[in-house]
Design a protein around this motif. Structure first.
Motif, PDB file in Angstrom:
ATOM      1  N   LYS A  52      34.959  -5.821  20.054  1.00 27.30           N
ATOM      2  CA  LYS A  52      34.698  -6.837  20.933  1.00 27.30           C
ATOM      3  C   LYS A  52      33.602  -6.489  21.899  1.00 27.30           C
ATOM      4  CE  LYS A  52      38.051  -9.361  23.173  1.00 27.30           C
ATOM      5  NZ  LYS A  52      38.991 -10.482  23.403  1.00 27.30           N
ATOM      6  N   GLU A  53      34.035  -5.417  22.801  1.00 29.90           N
ATOM      7  CA  GLU A  53      33.444  -5.127  23.543  1.00 29.90           C
ATOM      8  C   GLU A  53      31.813  -4.652  23.333  1.00 29.90           C
ATOM      9  OE1 GLU A  53      33.135  -0.985  26.996  1.00 29.90           O
ATOM     10  OE2 GLU A  53      34.799  -1.541  25.677  1.00 29.90           O
ATOM     11  N   ASP A  54      31.577  -4.149  22.031  1.00 29.45           N
ATOM     12  CA  ASP A  54      30.421  -3.886  21.528  1.00 29.45           C
ATOM     13  C   ASP A  54      29.673  -5.366  21.358  1.00 29.45           C
ATOM     14  OD1 ASP A  54      30.401  -1.085  21.368  1.00 29.45           O
ATOM     15  OD2 ASP A  54      31.585  -1.371  19.477  1.00 29.45           O
ATOM     16  N   LEU A  55      30.123  -6.188  20.966  1.00 27.50           N
ATOM     17  CA  LEU A  55      29.821  -7.559  20.802  1.00 27.50           C
ATOM     18  C   LEU A  55      29.731  -8.366  22.337  1.00 27.50           C
ATOM     19  CD1 LEU A  55      29.034  -9.688  18.795  1.00 27.50           C
ATOM     20  CD2 LEU A  55      31.328 -10.498  18.836  1.00 27.50           C
ATOM     21  N   PHE A  56      30.216  -8.025  23.265  1.00 25.95           N
ATOM     22  CA  PHE A  56      29.835  -8.322  24.463  1.00 25.95           C
ATOM     23  C   PHE A  56      28.676  -7.830  25.014  1.00 25.95           C
ATOM     24  CE2 PHE A  56      30.365  -8.306  29.133  1.00 25.95           C
ATOM     25  CZ  PHE A  56      30.346  -9.566  29.500  1.00 25.95           C
ATOM     26  N   GLU A  57      28.561  -6.640  24.849  1.00 25.57           N
ATOM     27  CA  GLU A  57      27.525  -5.932  25.150  1.00 25.57           C
ATOM     28  C   GLU A  57      26.000  -6.316  24.675  1.00 25.57           C
ATOM     29  OE1 GLU A  57      27.871  -1.587  24.352  1.00 25.57           O
ATOM     30  OE2 GLU A  57      29.518  -1.424  26.070  1.00 25.57           O
ATOM     31  N   ALA A  58      26.149  -6.745  23.273  1.00 30.27           N
ATOM     32  CA  ALA A  58      25.063  -7.348  22.709  1.00 30.27           C
ATOM     33  C   ALA A  58      24.737  -8.976  23.273  1.00 30.27           C
ATOM     34  CB  ALA A  58      25.359  -7.591  21.109  1.00 30.27           C
ATOM     35  N   VAL A  59      25.940  -9.608  23.740  1.00 25.32           N
ATOM     36  CA  VAL A  59      25.525 -10.885  24.364  1.00 25.32           C
ATOM     37  C   VAL A  59      24.794 -10.666  25.635  1.00 25.32           C
ATOM     38  CG1 VAL A  59      26.543 -12.656  25.480  1.00 25.32           C
ATOM     39  CG2 VAL A  59      27.568 -11.929  23.128  1.00 25.32           C
ATOM     40  N   VAL A  60      25.320  -9.270  26.473  1.00 22.01           N
ATOM     41  CA  VAL A  60      24.485  -9.381  27.649  1.00 22.01           C
ATOM     42  C   VAL A  60      23.054  -8.940  27.515  1.00 22.01           C
ATOM     43  CG1 VAL A  60      24.636  -7.597  29.585  1.00 22.01           C
ATOM     44  CG2 VAL A  60      26.773  -8.601  28.638  1.00 22.01           C
ATOM     45  N   ASP A  61      22.959  -8.005  26.637  1.00 22.92           N
ATOM     46  CA  ASP A  61      21.565  -7.557  26.285  1.00 22.92           C
ATOM     47  C   ASP A  61      20.706  -8.654  25.913  1.00 22.92           C
ATOM     48  OD1 ASP A  61      22.201  -4.825  26.996  1.00 22.92           O
ATOM     49  OD2 ASP A  61      22.679  -4.217  24.710  1.00 22.92           O
ATOM     50  N   ASP A  62      21.358  -9.575  25.130  1.00 22.06           N
ATOM     51  CA  ASP A  62      20.516 -10.810  24.779  1.00 22.06           C
ATOM     52  C   ASP A  62      19.958 -11.631  25.856  1.00 22.06           C
ATOM     53  OD1 ASP A  62      19.365 -12.401  22.315  1.00 22.06           O
ATOM     54  OD2 ASP A  62      20.794 -13.839  23.091  1.00 22.06           O
ATOM     55  N   ILE A  63      20.864 -11.756  26.692  1.00 23.25           N
ATOM     56  CA  ILE A  63      20.635 -12.699  27.716  1.00 23.25           C
ATOM     57  C   ILE A  63      19.375 -11.875  28.468  1.00 23.25           C
ATOM     58  CG2 ILE A  63      21.704 -13.809  29.643  1.00 23.25           C
ATOM     59  CD1 ILE A  63      24.084 -14.555  28.339  1.00 23.25           C
ATOM     60  N   VAL A  64      19.730 -10.820  29.200  1.00 23.35           N
ATOM     61  CA  VAL A  64      19.005 -10.086  29.816  1.00 23.35           C
ATOM     62  C   VAL A  64      17.489  -9.961  29.131  1.00 23.35           C
ATOM     63  CG1 VAL A  64      18.409  -7.732  30.538  1.00 23.35           C
ATOM     64  CG2 VAL A  64      20.653  -8.620  30.860  1.00 23.35           C
ATOM     65  N   GLU A  65      17.565  -9.892  27.731  1.00 23.87           N
ATOM     66  CA  GLU A  65      16.253  -9.681  27.137  1.00 23.87           C
ATOM     67  C   GLU A  65      15.457 -11.061  27.303  1.00 23.87           C
ATOM     68  OE1 GLU A  65      14.199  -9.043  22.657  1.00 23.87           O
ATOM     69  OE2 GLU A  65      16.336  -8.729  22.977  1.00 23.87           O
ATOM     70  N   GLN A  66      16.069 -12.295  27.109  1.00 26.88           N
ATOM     71  CA  GLN A  66      15.617 -13.498  27.326  1.00 26.88           C
ATOM     72  C   GLN A  66      15.240 -13.987  28.938  1.00 26.88           C
ATOM     73  OE1 GLN A  66      17.487 -16.896  24.920  1.00 26.88           O
ATOM     74  NE2 GLN A  66      18.647 -15.316  24.168  1.00 26.88           N
ATOM     75  N   TYR A  67      16.086 -13.564  29.801  1.00 30.15           N
ATOM     76  CA  TYR A  67      15.851 -14.109  31.219  1.00 30.15           C
ATOM     77  C   TYR A  67      15.838 -12.872  32.184  1.00 30.15           C
ATOM     78  CZ  TYR A  67      17.648 -18.351  29.192  1.00 30.15           C
ATOM     79  OH  TYR A  67      17.745 -19.370  28.342  1.00 30.15           O
ATOM     80  N   GLY A  68      15.276 -11.830  31.547  1.00 27.92           N
ATOM     81  CA  GLY A  68      15.405 -10.523  32.566  1.00 27.92           C
ATOM     82  C   GLY A  68      14.167 -10.371  32.947  1.00 27.92           C
ATOM     83  N   ASP A  69      13.421 -11.223  33.031  1.00 27.42           N
ATOM     84  CA  ASP A  69      11.730 -10.886  33.539  1.00 27.42           C
ATOM     85  C   ASP A  69      11.699 -10.188  34.781  1.00 27.42           C
ATOM     86  OD1 ASP A  69      12.161 -13.185  31.689  1.00 27.42           O
ATOM     87  OD2 ASP A  69      10.055 -13.382  31.882  1.00 27.42           O
ATOM     88  N   ALA A  70      12.440 -10.245  35.746  1.00 25.32           N
ATOM     89  CA  ALA A  70      12.598  -9.860  36.972  1.00 25.32           C
ATOM     90  C   ALA A  70      12.822  -8.288  36.898  1.00 25.32           C
ATOM     91  CB  ALA A  70      13.750 -10.435  37.790  1.00 25.32           C
ATOM     92  N   LEU A  71      13.335  -7.888  35.812  1.00 19.69           N
ATOM     93  CA  LEU A  71      13.481  -6.390  35.546  1.00 19.69           C
ATOM     94  C   LEU A  71      12.279  -5.737  35.304  1.00 19.69           C
ATOM     95  CD1 LEU A  71      16.791  -6.508  33.408  1.00 19.69           C
ATOM     96  CD2 LEU A  71      16.502  -6.011  35.868  1.00 19.69           C
ATOM     97  N   ALA A  72      11.392  -6.377  34.747  1.00 20.32           N
ATOM     98  CA  ALA A  72       9.961  -5.875  34.446  1.00 20.32           C
ATOM     99  C   ALA A  72       8.817  -6.259  35.227  1.00 20.32           C
ATOM    100  CB  ALA A  72       9.444  -6.093  33.063  1.00 20.32           C
ATOM    101  N   VAL A  73       9.004  -7.324  36.243  1.00 18.71           N
ATOM    102  CA  VAL A  73       7.765  -7.846  36.943  1.00 18.71           C
ATOM    103  C   VAL A  73       7.209  -6.728  37.572  1.00 18.71           C
ATOM    104  CG1 VAL A  73       9.225  -8.027  39.065  1.00 18.71           C
ATOM    105  CG2 VAL A  73       7.387  -9.520  38.725  1.00 18.71           C
ATOM    106  N   ASP A  74       5.740  -6.939  37.541  1.00 21.32           N
ATOM    107  CA  ASP A  74       4.824  -6.103  38.259  1.00 21.32           C
ATOM    108  C   ASP A  74       4.846  -5.796  39.543  1.00 21.32           C
ATOM    109  OD1 ASP A  74       2.795  -4.165  38.212  1.00 21.32           O
ATOM    110  OD2 ASP A  74       1.144  -5.784  38.474  1.00 21.32           O
ATOM    111  N   LEU A  75       5.035  -4.688  40.068  1.00 27.05           N
ATOM    112  CA  LEU A  75       5.232  -4.301  41.667  1.00 27.05           C
ATOM    113  C   LEU A  75       4.181  -3.454  41.840  1.00 27.05           C
ATOM    114  CD1 LEU A  75       9.145  -3.609  41.456  1.00 27.05           C
ATOM    115  CD2 LEU A  75       8.147  -5.915  42.275  1.00 27.05           C
ATOM    116  N   PRO A  76       2.971  -4.204  42.133  1.00 27.81           N
ATOM    117  CA  PRO A  76       1.736  -3.234  42.709  1.00 27.81           C
ATOM    118  C   PRO A  76       1.766  -2.542  43.880  1.00 27.81           C
ATOM    119  CG  PRO A  76       1.225  -5.501  42.010  1.00 27.81           C
ATOM    120  CD  PRO A  76       2.656  -5.506  42.218  1.00 27.81           C
ATOM    121  N   LEU A  77       1.394  -1.377  43.883  1.00 30.74           N
ATOM    122  CA  LEU A  77       1.276  -0.572  45.055  1.00 30.74           C
ATOM    123  C   LEU A  77       0.362  -0.907  46.113  1.00 30.74           C
ATOM    124  CD1 LEU A  77       2.378   2.946  43.847  1.00 30.74           C
ATOM    125  CD2 LEU A  77       3.921   1.478  45.381  1.00 30.74           C
ATOM    126  N   ASP A  78      -0.798  -1.641  45.515  1.00 35.82           N
ATOM    127  CA  ASP A  78      -1.864  -1.795  46.356  1.00 35.82           C
ATOM    128  C   ASP A  78      -1.762  -3.234  47.094  1.00 35.82           C
ATOM    129  OD1 ASP A  78      -2.135  -3.192  43.810  1.00 35.82           O
ATOM    130  OD2 ASP A  78      -4.259  -2.658  43.467  1.00 35.82           O
TER     131      ASP A  78
END
Length: 203
Positions: A52-78
């Motif tokens: 069940k823990e593996d399944l929960f991890e998959a649920v978290v990963d799925d939601i992060v993949e769909q809504y985790g744009d902030a994890l990959a947003v461009d952060l320009p140094l210039d």
């Protein structure tokens, strides 16, 4: 690599698990109930998710993949610090106030005392990754003299805390004040202003 049929089967298990976790909680969800909802045996489910823990991890990963744009947003140094933080803050809070993310957060908080590994899984896969990435950007801005020197991760914690200090608190608790998402932009402007006053370079 899963073939199309196997991938679809896996997604069906993850979708069913997400609905079950959000409705019944982690403790109240069984592998048997998920297998029954999708159709099939527990053996089939276990072939994808051994626990069940593996399944929960998959649920978290799925939601992060769909809504985790902030994890990959461009952060320009210039670009100037306030401009980048404003864009980052608006995207972050738009995602954090999305219903699936709020539901996941409430689930984790509600189960954290009994199942601390759930909280760790959630934090490692979402907030920890996002803050570590933002801290790298902050550290470079400090090195360039655009922010005062200090602990980059602590600075990121200050900024995200400011972003989450208003409407988000109401949204987490399902209060009416949390539905007025039109307030977010002004709240982010305030967060950027307060943060930059505290972390701008020493005169």
């Amino acid at each position: 690599m899963l073939d199309d049929a196997a991938a679809a089967r896996r997604k069906a298990f993850v979708d069913a698990a997400r609905e079950a976790f959000f409705t019944n909680g982690y403790a109240g969800t069984t592998m048997s109930s998920i297998a029954s909802k999708v159709g099939g045996s527990k053996t089939t489910l276990w072939s994808y998710f051994p626990s069940k823990e593996d399944l929960f991890e998959a649920v978290v990963d799925d939601i992060v993949e769909q809504y985790g744009d902030a994890l990959a947003v461009d952060l320009p140094l210039d670009e100037p610090v306030p401009e980048v933080l404003r864009r980052f803050g608006n995207l972050l809070m738009t995602k954090l106030t999305a219903t699936p993310i709020l539901s996941l957060f409430r689930l984790v908080v509600g189960e954290a005392e009994r199942f601390p590994h759930l909280a760790k899984t959630f934090y490692d896969r979402g907030p920890r990754r996002g803050k570590a990435r933002a801290a790298e950007w902050v550290a470079e801005k400090m090195a360039r003299g655009e922010l005062r020197m200090g602990n980059p991760l602590r600075a990121v914690q200050h900024f995200t805390g400011l972003c989450q200090s208003g409407l988000y608190q109401f949204a987490v608790l399902c209060l009416p004040e949390g539905r007025d998402l039109g307030r977010l932009a002004a709240e982010i402007d305030d967060a950027v202003d307060i943060f930059y006053r505290a972390w701008k370079p020493d005169a």
